[in-house]
Design an enzyme around this catalytic site. Sequence first.
Site, PDB file in Angstrom:
ATOM      1  N   HIS A 155      34.324  61.485  11.433  1.00  0.00           N
ATOM      2  CA  HIS A 155      34.267  61.713  12.873  1.00  0.00           C
ATOM      3  C   HIS A 155      33.074  62.617  13.193  1.00  0.00           C
ATOM      4  O   HIS A 155      32.694  63.449  12.386  1.00  0.00           O
ATOM      5  CB  HIS A 155      35.567  62.363  13.355  1.00  0.00           C
ATOM      6  N   GLY A 177      33.825  58.749  25.828  1.00  0.00           N
ATOM      7  CA  GLY A 177      33.860  58.646  27.285  1.00  0.00           C
ATOM      8  C   GLY A 177      34.866  57.661  27.843  1.00  0.00           C
ATOM      9  O   GLY A 177      34.955  57.463  29.056  1.00  0.00           O
ATOM     10  N   LYS A 223      42.659  65.498  18.050  1.00  0.00           N
ATOM     11  CA  LYS A 223      41.747  66.634  17.844  1.00  0.00           C
ATOM     12  C   LYS A 223      42.532  67.929  17.644  1.00  0.00           C
ATOM     13  O   LYS A 223      43.590  67.893  16.995  1.00  0.00           O
ATOM     14  CB  LYS A 223      40.755  66.720  19.011  1.00  0.00           C
ATOM     15  N   GLU A 249      30.763  55.792  18.151  1.00  0.00           N
ATOM     16  CA  GLU A 249      30.880  56.775  19.230  1.00  0.00           C
ATOM     17  C   GLU A 249      29.557  57.497  19.418  1.00  0.00           C
ATOM     18  O   GLU A 249      29.298  58.481  18.721  1.00  0.00           O
ATOM     19  CB  GLU A 249      31.922  57.840  18.869  1.00  0.00           C
ATOM     20  N   ASN A 251      42.953  60.106  19.161  1.00  0.00           N
ATOM     21  CA  ASN A 251      42.618  61.231  18.286  1.00  0.00           C
ATOM     22  C   ASN A 251      43.085  62.510  18.964  1.00  0.00           C
ATOM     23  O   ASN A 251      42.568  62.883  20.017  1.00  0.00           O
ATOM     24  CB  ASN A 251      41.094  61.237  18.078  1.00  0.00           C
TER      25      ASN A 251
END
Lengths: 226, 226, 226, 226
Positions: D97, D185, D15, D145, D13
Amino acid sequence: MKEIKESPIVILNFKTYLESTGKNALKLAKSCQTVAEETGVNIMVAPQYADIYRISQELDIPVLAQHIDSIEAGGHTGSILPESMKEAGAVGTLINHSEQRQQLFNIDAVVKKAFSLGMSSVVCTNNIETSAAAATLNPDFVAIEPPELIGSGIPVSQAEPEIVEKTVELIHDINKDVRVLCGAGISTGDDMKAAIDLGSEGVLLASGIILADDPKRALLDLVSKI
Amino acid sequence: MKEIKESPIVILNFKTYLESTGKNALKLAKSCQTVAEETGVNIMVAPQYADIYRISQELDIPVLAQHIDSIEAGGHTGSILPESMKEAGAVGTLINHSEQRQQLFNIDAVVKKAFSLGMSSVVCTNNIETSAAAATLNPDFVAIEPPELIGSGIPVSQAEPEIVEKTVELIHDINKDVRVLCGAGISTGDDMKAAIDLGSEGVLLASGIILADDPKRALLDLVSKI
Amino acid sequence: MKEIKESPIVILNFKTYLESTGKNALKLAKSCQTVAEETGVNIMVAPQYADIYRISQELDIPVLAQHIDSIEAGGHTGSILPESMKEAGAVGTLINHSEQRQQLFNIDAVVKKAFSLGMSSVVCTNNIETSAAAATLNPDFVAIEPPELIGSGIPVSQAEPEIVEKTVELIHDINKDVRVLCGAGISTGDDMKAAIDLGSEGVLLASGIILADDPKRALLDLVSKI
Amino acid sequence: MKEIKESPIVILNFKTYLESTGKNALKLAKSCQTVAEETGVNIMVAPQYADIYRISQELDIPVLAQHIDSIEAGGHTGSILPESMKEAGAVGTLINHSEQRQQLFNIDAVVKKAFSLGMSSVVCTNNIETSAAAATLNPDFVAIEPPELIGSGIPVSQAEPEIVEKTVELIHDINKDVRVLCGAGISTGDDMKAAIDLGSEGVLLASGIILADDPKRALLDLVSKI
């Protein structure tokens, strides 16, 4: 009789603390009323929606809603109908608090709606530019609260006096009828005195009083130097 | 004592109609209580936030909030603190009504929050798939309301019986403890009977009763065939 | 070289029509560029995000984003990073379109962000009051679009000329540097001429051109009387 | 030919980091493609909207959108039209997300929309309950997540292995066809190996790679133990 009187003005925003919910809200509002009566300062309270009716029934202090939605009566489950706030006893409303930011379009609509219902409008803003923008919408009050100082214990009136001064000046250039309050970090008599000296007509505050060991004493201190 | 009793269940969502605000809310809730007492049907009301305290103080009918926010007590001006609703007298809450749609993340958090406060949760959904999704979150009730039928006068239980049936079946496959309600377009005794016959345990409705010429008579008709 | 030139100005908002997506977006932008070159009118296009790079690579017409988010670079999955729009080729952005209304707080932040990136800002507004509010925030343009006329085929410049006139006047009282556009229902040469005659510097439009049988001809008609 | 291949899967991703915007996005995607080719691992990239076209034109790696809106083509200025993403080259999309949380209602609608366009759907979730809810909506992937671990450098697959395991189990009870990814993470080969060993088919990650001194080397490390 619960009209909003002349300045200086103190608006205590109850937010959603347990210390200002339900029975605690009633008790806190009672302290506000006592201090208002003892000192002559115009104190208003903005409790949660569910507590407006009870406070306005049992006390004489002016009550504001924390927010109203820009809706007409009808099918809007879970929204805040302005007429519901008025019937419960609110004489005005906060609008666009930094914890409840609104679209420009809605701020305009809600200020007009409040006016049409005979309710006072207190538009909260975060800096000089948005304060000027708010003033063009003709609310009764603009309350400037730099968000970085909210709940900080650092008073805007002392940490950033030029922001308060400039805001007062710019708002009055645009619209003389708008009254300016300031907030963020305000809790003591010195903070409030500084706010008034800078040209504002009062303060909007919350945790500094609500979370004080003795809210009544904190209120008395707040208004002690004006 | 204001516990949610056995089925069949009627939840009247007061929405934000003037006909169900303030004094009118109290009067309407009183009619609901009278019909509940006369007929033994479990009727609950979901008035606006500002009317919860008054209704729960003056009447014995179970009161739901229309919505609660997924927040902890603190600085959330204008939001709906679950604890505030509980202290005002709400024994449960609607969640994710089609007029107050929530993020999946928040529906989960709010169902858990309601549970932790001992409040019933009624998650509203719009179709079979989202009803199944809601059931995985362990609410007390799922209320399916196809949005195209809300306020239409066309009852879901008669217009789309297979949706109600399939929803009941799928939800119980996932989670036997979830009770299913249905809504949208419900107003008559035949609508409600059809809803029960299809396996639901009751109905969620609003305008069909609130805007009726005689809401009490409309309620009596609603529960007349079960 | 793709600077925003002198007035009169036409901004074509591509919205999210299939007729203005992908290859169609490129073709439509090409028509806009051809008309701009043939007539000398300053035409800008505001395509969807995914089409900005391609159009700005293949053509010379100034490209605006339809919206940018008030975020800093970092973890904001799915948001519109202003720097991304700039690098893709956008020289400016629409802000607060009636289909993408923004909080007052964000409009202020985004106008400043656009300025800091050397991008032009076009703040859309819905009435005279919000136009004045927008002007206090120092954008390059304010585009007033009464929402009830958007997509209506009824041109604001002819249906509500006094709104355009008053908006121009009020905005220039507040901030002489702000240029005023008008939109909603604009599609013909007469509409555009009326807009200019009322003091605006151009128009913001969409479906009147995008959905025309022959968009290029519709554009030529639009600019034919100025 | 840019189909989503068999597991193990890595979705990067992008972002809204500057390190993954524009030219940097292209370069990062190129590194991903090289690593995919060298190692045979199925790597997909989710860049910003404006970079989808360019990456899918110049490279062969599968590209996902970071989000799509639940809208039909038409008047939705500033929104993300699914068809626009597809035409730009996206073969699928992230949905919900944690930085772009969606209403339950919209997740359902968008999964269906993606399916109807032949695009893969990757629904992100924050815990076991919402993962189960997502699985009832029939997406291609659910990516769990835990939000407290996102960007933390503490890998979910090692810090909370039981969450990954339980999620895989519960999702497959509900819907065997849903493939489970895990994220938050994740950055090293050990993290990814742990994720696969717990039953997931791959990982969704971002800053651990994007902000690495040498993203290509970080990717090689990530896939080194599977």
